[in-house]
Design an enzyme around this catalytic site. Structure first.
Site, PDB file in Angstrom:
ATOM      1  N   ASP A   7      38.617  31.630  31.438  1.00 32.02           N
ATOM      2  CA  ASP A   7      38.693  31.037  32.776  1.00 32.02           C
ATOM      3  C   ASP A   7      39.698  31.859  33.579  1.00 32.02           C
ATOM      4  O   ASP A   7      40.486  32.622  33.004  1.00 32.02           O
ATOM      5  CB  ASP A   7      39.141  29.569  32.693  1.00 32.02           C
ATOM      6  CG  ASP A   7      39.071  28.861  34.059  1.00 32.02           C
ATOM      7  OD1 ASP A   7      38.312  29.310  34.934  1.00 32.02           O
ATOM      8  OD2 ASP A   7      39.788  27.862  34.248  1.00 32.02           O
ATOM      9  N   SER A   8      39.691  31.661  34.889  1.00 31.03           N
ATOM     10  CA  SER A   8      40.679  32.352  35.717  1.00 31.03           C
ATOM     11  C   SER A   8      42.076  31.758  35.471  1.00 31.03           C
ATOM     12  O   SER A   8      43.070  32.447  35.610  1.00 31.03           O
ATOM     13  CB  SER A   8      40.304  32.207  37.178  1.00 31.03           C
ATOM     14  OG  SER A   8      40.232  30.832  37.514  1.00 31.03           O
ATOM     15  N   HIS A 187      38.526  23.337  37.157  1.00 30.30           N
ATOM     16  CA  HIS A 187      39.811  22.743  37.521  1.00 30.30           C
ATOM     17  C   HIS A 187      39.689  21.289  37.996  1.00 30.30           C
ATOM     18  O   HIS A 187      40.619  20.508  37.864  1.00 30.30           O
ATOM     19  CB  HIS A 187      40.461  23.544  38.652  1.00 30.30           C
ATOM     20  CG  HIS A 187      41.123  24.798  38.184  1.00 30.30           C
ATOM     21  ND1 HIS A 187      40.416  25.868  37.710  1.00 30.30           N
ATOM     22  CD2 HIS A 187      42.430  25.132  38.108  1.00 30.30           C
ATOM     23  CE1 HIS A 187      41.268  26.818  37.376  1.00 30.30           C
ATOM     24  NE2 HIS A 187      42.491  26.404  37.610  1.00 30.30           N
TER      25      HIS A 187
END
Ligand code: DGL
Length: 271
Positions: A7-8, A187
């Site tokens: 994931d970022s 998120h």
């Protein structure tokens, strides 16, 4: 061989946690490209370059058999190209899965027709969800809302101020009489309760921490030979491209483990 999750930022930790609570045996290597996040407001080209570098790390350095891109923005911007160009050339016997198809299948299985989606700009403007939903059922109508303020607020402990921002983003979707809302960014899983309290009980929330572990279990059933080579000691290791005190606290909090360590994914040359 390992199961990679990418994931970022820290959003994908919730997906990893959910995978671990359904299937605690697998060894997970989690990589967050915190140096370049938020991906949601970056270009497709940049996201592809970042994702490719992470794939080199997860497949090359960590010998992952399978990587889950637990980031919607990276899935829409890079997954297809990674599968078509990068894997055949560099790691022909490895696999990458994204989060869009499992989510779209969930919509189809529930027969929802009027869907809302909250996501990053990259995910909304790519049109990928709309395209994939219409492939499964052309009668589905998708109302999308880009929510660029949410990820920075979540990543910077801004939850306290988030409610009015969420209300602003959700109200046009609620005005469309949607039956379900896709949380189109990992998120947003953090905001599930807050979102539920705004939407009320009549709109279903499709959250990827609930969808991905189930779909992954089905994937393993369909591909037992891929599952069989995965190591099973129940370990998780975390690699971030930029490490701060905040990330250390957040990772420990999410994984409920004060001793969890974050290691540097790779080092960039000093300027
Ligand atoms: N978690 C990512 C996603 O699912 C986005 C966060 C970011 O913008 O970096 O889209």
């Amino acid at each position: 061989m390992k199961l990679g999750v990418f994931d970022s930022g820290i959003g994908g930790l919730l997906i990893s946690k959910a995978i671990r609570s359904h299937m605690p045996e697998y060894d997970i290597v989690y990589t967050a490209d915190t140096l370049h996040m938020p991906y949601g407001s970056r270009s497709r080209k940049a996201i592809y370059q970042y994702a490719r570098k992470t794939m080199d790390f997860l497949f090359g350095t960590h010998d992952c058999k399978l990587v889950i891109i637990a980031c919607n923005s990276a899935t829409v911007a890079a997954l297809r190209r990674l599968q078509r160009e990068y894997l055949p050339q560099h790691f022909p016997d490895r696999y990458i899965l994204g989060v869009v198809i499992p989510t779209v299948e969930e919509v189809y299985e529930h027969k929802y027709k009027r869907i809302g989606m909250l996501a990053t700009q990259q995910t909304v403007y790519s049109g990928t969800y709309k395209e994939e939903l219409e492939k499964l059922d052309p009668r589905v109508v998708l109302f999308q809302q880009a929510a660029p303020l949410l990820v920075p607020m979540i990543e910077h402990e801004g939850e306290k101020w988030i409610r009015p921002v969420l209300e602003e983003y959700l109200s046009p979707l609620m005005a469309e009489n949607i039956e379900a809302l896709i949380l189109g960014c990992t998120h947003y899983t953090y905001l599930k309760e807050e979102i539920r309290s705004i939407l009320g009980e009549n709109i279903a929330i499709l959250s990827q921490d609930e969808i991905i572990p189930r779909k992954l279990a089905h994937y393993f059933q369909r591909h037992p030979e891929r599952e069989a080579v995965l190591s099973k000691n129940g370990d998780i290791s975390l690699y971030f491209t930029d490490i701060t005190q905040h990330y250390k606290r957040s990772a420990a909090h999410i994984l409920e483990d004060d001793r969890i360590e974050i290691q540097a994914a790779w080092t960039y040359e000093e300027a």
